[in-house]
Enzyme design. Structure first.
Site, short mmCIF file in Angstrom:
data_model
loop_
_atom_site.label_atom_id
_atom_site.label_comp_id
_atom_site.label_asym_id
_atom_site.label_seq_id
_atom_site.Cartn_x
_atom_site.Cartn_y
_atom_site.Cartn_z
N SER A 227 0.84 -1.20 0.00
CA SER A 227 0.00 0.00 0.00
C SER A 227 0.88 1.25 0.00
O SER A 227 1.70 1.42 -0.89
CB SER A 227 -0.96 -0.06 1.19
OG SER A 227 -1.96 0.92 1.05
N ASP A 453 -8.76 -4.41 -6.10
CA ASP A 453 -8.28 -3.65 -4.94
C ASP A 453 -9.09 -2.36 -4.78
O ASP A 453 -9.13 -1.54 -5.67
CB ASP A 453 -6.80 -3.32 -5.13
CG ASP A 453 -6.11 -2.88 -3.85
OD1 ASP A 453 -6.72 -2.10 -3.10
OD2 ASP A 453 -4.97 -3.31 -3.61
N HIS A 483 -7.29 -5.74 -0.66
CA HIS A 483 -6.19 -4.79 -0.75
C HIS A 483 -4.87 -5.56 -0.71
O HIS A 483 -4.51 -6.14 0.31
CB HIS A 483 -6.29 -3.81 0.42
CG HIS A 483 -5.29 -2.70 0.37
ND1 HIS A 483 -4.89 -2.11 -0.81
CD2 HIS A 483 -4.62 -2.06 1.36
CE1 HIS A 483 -4.01 -1.16 -0.54
NE2 HIS A 483 -3.83 -1.10 0.76
#
Length: 514
Positions: A227, A453, A483
Site C-alpha cells: 500500500s 483492490d 487490498h
C-alpha cells in the site's frame, strides 16, 4: 471524520483482534553526532506502546525464536545530518535457514502512512515464513509513528467525539462545522507536535531506510512494501537507485496522481469492491441476509446510511453508530474479502438496530482499541500526507467536485470528496503534487497489482511501472479481491514473489495470476 488518505491502507491487524475478541520527546540535542557510526543494540521487545496500538509483547516464533527490538538514531532534519536526532524503533526476526544461505535483511513497510511496522510484522510473520528462510525479517515505525516520535493531536476522549461527527455536510451550517473541526484537529497537531511535523515526509522516511540498510550490514536494500509502502519504496528507488536490491511493491499507490485524483480513484475502487461484495452475497446458494439482488443490497445500505444520519443507533456503549462511523466501517470491511462475512453480519445487525460490528470495523480504521485508547495512526497519517502533498483544497472546490465523486460512487463519493479538506490550515506546506519515483539504473522491482483492490486501484500498478522507468518495474497482475495480493495466499502470486525474493528469478513482465 474520515479522510481518503487514511483509507489508503487501514490497519487490518486491529480489525482481526477486535472482532476475534468480541465474537519521547523528539530527538535529543546531539550536535556533531555521526549517525552512521552507531551500532544497533538488539534486545527483547517490550509490549507495544499506546501509539503503536497497545497489546502484549510479541510471542516467540513457531521455532521458538524471539523477536528483537532496537532503536536507531536518525537526523531529525536530513538537511542537517549532524544536528538533532530522532529515535526510530525497529523489530527483527533472524533468518530461520542456514547462515550460508542467508541473503540479508528484508525490510517491510505495511502502509498507512501511519501504520506501526513494529506491531504489525509479528502479527503477520506467519505469512512470510518462506521468506524468513533466507532473510532476517525487519520492520520499523516510520518517523512520526508509534514509538518513533509519534505525532500527537487529540486525546482519546476528544478522538471519540471527533470520529462521531458528520463528515459529509449537507448544508452551510454543517459545512462550517466540518471546517471548524478540521481546523481544530490540525491546530492540536501543531500544538502538540510542532517540532516533528516538518520532518515526516516520505523522503525523510526513505533516507531513514537507507541508514537502516547500512546499519543492518546490507550493501543493497531488500524491501517489501505494501500500500503506502509502495510509494515509500518507489521514493527510495528514486533517491538511491544503485542501492535497490530485490524489491516488491504490492497494493500499489498510483504515483502520478494528486490527492483529488487519488480520492476519486478510491471512490471508484470502493464502489467496485461494494459491487463485488453484493454480487458475491446474492450469488450464493444460501439466501443473502442483506438483500435479494446486488442492487437491493446497495439500496438497503444507502437507506441505512440515510436513516443513521437522521437517527443513529446504539453502537458500543456509550457511543452510537452514526452515518459517518457506519460508512467508515463498511469501507474497512471492503479492504479484504476475509472481512465480507463481518460486513454481512454487521449490516444484518444494523438493520435490526444494533451497530456494534460496524462500529468495531470503524474503530479499527481509526486505530481505536477495545480499551478506548487510540494508536496514533490517524494523526500520523494526516501529518505525513499533509507534509507530502502540496494541494490544499477549499470547501467550494469540494462542492464543485461532488457530482463527479457521486457518479464514481453513490455510497462513498461524498465521504471521500469531503476528506480532501484534511490538510486545510495544516502548519507545514506540502512538498509536491505527487511523489517522484523515477529510478533509472535501479535493479528490477516487482510491482503487484490486484484487479479488485478498493484502496489502491489496479491501474496504479501500471502507472508505477511506467513511472519507475524502462527496465525497472516488472508488473504482476492478480485477478482477485481485497487490498494487496501476496496476503491473499494465492499460490501463483506467492510463488512468483518468493521466486524473485529468494532466488532472484524475475517473473515475465505482464504475468497474470487468478
Amino acid at each position: 471524520m474520515a479522510n481518503p488518505s487514511r483509507l489508503r491502507a487501514a490497519a487490518l491487524t486491529t480489525t482481526t483482534v477486535l472482532l476475534t475478541a468480541l465474537l519521547a520527546g523528539c530527538g535529543q540535542s546531539a550536535e556533531h553526532v555521526d549517525v552512521t557510526a552507531q551500532k544497533l543494540e538488539w534486545s527483547d521487545c517490550p509490549a507495544p506502546s499506546e501509539a503503536e496500538g497497545g497489546g502484549s509483547a510479541p510471542s516467540p516464533l513457531p521455532n521458538g525464536a524471539k523477536w528483537s527490538c532496537a532503536t536507531m538514531k536518525a537526523p531529525l532534519d536530513w538537511a542537517r545530518p549532524k544536528g538533532d536526532t530522532i529515535d526510530i524503533a525497529l523489530i527483527r526476526a533472524r533468518a530461520s535457514g542456514p547462515a550460508s544461505e542467508r541473503i540479508g535483511s528484508l525490510v517491510f513497510n505495511f502502509g498507512g502512512p501511519g501504520g506501526s511496522g513494529v506491531s504489525t510484522l509479528p502479527a503477520f510473520a506467519g505469512d512470510y515464513a518462506a521468506l524468513r528462510t533466507r532473510y532476517d525479517l525487519v520492520s520499523f515505525d516510520p518517523r512520526g509513528v508509534g514509538r518513533s516520535e509519534p505525532v500527537k493531536c487529540l486525546s482519546d476522549s476528544q478522538l471519540d467525539a471527533f470520529f462521531q461527527q458528520d463528515a459529509t455536510p449537507d448544508d452551510g451550517a454543517e459545512r462550517t462545522d466540518l471546517l471548524k473541526r478540521t481546523k481544530g484537529f490540525n491546530a492540536a497537531c501543531e500544538k502538540n507536535s510542532e517540532q516533528v511535523l516538518p520532518h515526516v515526509r516520505t523522503t525523510d522516511a526513505a533516507r531513514d531506510m537507507d541508514l537502516m540498510r547500512r546499519l543492518l550490514g546490507d550493501d543493497k536494500l531488500h524491501y517489501f512494501g505494501i500500500s503506502y509502502g509502495t510509494e515509500l519504496g518507489g521514493v527510495y528507488a528514486h533517491l538511491f537507485p544503485d542501492r535497490v536490491g530485490r524489491a516488491v511493491l504490492d497494493g500499489v499507490v498510483d504515483p502520478t496522481q494528486n490527492p483529488e485524483q487519488s480520492a476519486l480513484g478510491q471512490a471508484r475502487g470502493f464502489q467496485l469492491a461494494l459491487d463485488n461484495f453484493a454480487e458475491d452475497c446474492t450469488s450464493k446458494t444460501t439466501e443473502c441476509p442483506v438483500g435479494d439482488t446486488p442492487q437491493d443490497v446497495k439500496n438497503r445500505i444507502a437507506k441505512l446510511l440515510g436513516d443513521l444520519e437522521r437517527k443513529p443507533i446504539p453502537g458500543i456503549v456509550p457511543r452510537q453508530l452514526t452515518q459517518t462511523a457506519a460508512t467508515n466501517g463498511i469501507a474497512q470491511a471492503l479492504y479484504s474479502k476475509d472481512f465480507w462475512e463481518y460486513l454481512t453480519e454487521g449490516l444484518e445487525q444494523a438493520y435490526d438496530g444494533d451497530g456494534k460490528i460496524l462500529m468495531l470495523l470503524s474503530d479499527s480504521m481509526n486505530g481505536r482499541g477495545e480499551n478506548g485508547e487510540y494508536s496514533n495512526i490517524a494523526a500520523a497519517n494526516i501529518a505525513i500526507n499533509c507534509a507530502d502533498e502540496k494541494p490544499r483544497y477549499t470547501a467550494d472546490q469540494v462542492e464543485r467536485k461532488l457530482p463527479e465523486f457521486r457518479a464514481a460512487s453513490p455510497l462513498f463519493g461524498d465521504y471521500l470528496a469531503w476528506g480532501m479538506l484534511s490538510c486545510t490550515d495544516w502548519a507545514v506546506p506540502g512538498a509536491a503534487d505527487h511523489p517522484d519515483v523515477s529510478a533509472p539504473g535501479s535493479a528490477p522491482i516487482l510491482v503487484v497489482g490486484n484487479t479488485g483492490d478498493p484502496a489502491t486501484p489496479y491501474e496504479g500498478a501500471r502507472k508505477m511501472v511506467e513511472a519507475l522507468g524502462e527496465g525497472v518495474g516488472v508488473q504482476l497482475t492478480y485477478q482477485g479481491q481485497g487490498h494487496g495480493a501476496y496476503d491473499s495466499k494465492n499460490k501463483c502470486v506467492q510463488s512468483a514473489v518468493n521466486g524473485y525474493l529468494l532466488d532472484g528469478k524475475v517473473p515475465k513482465p505482464g504475468m497474470v495470476c487468478s
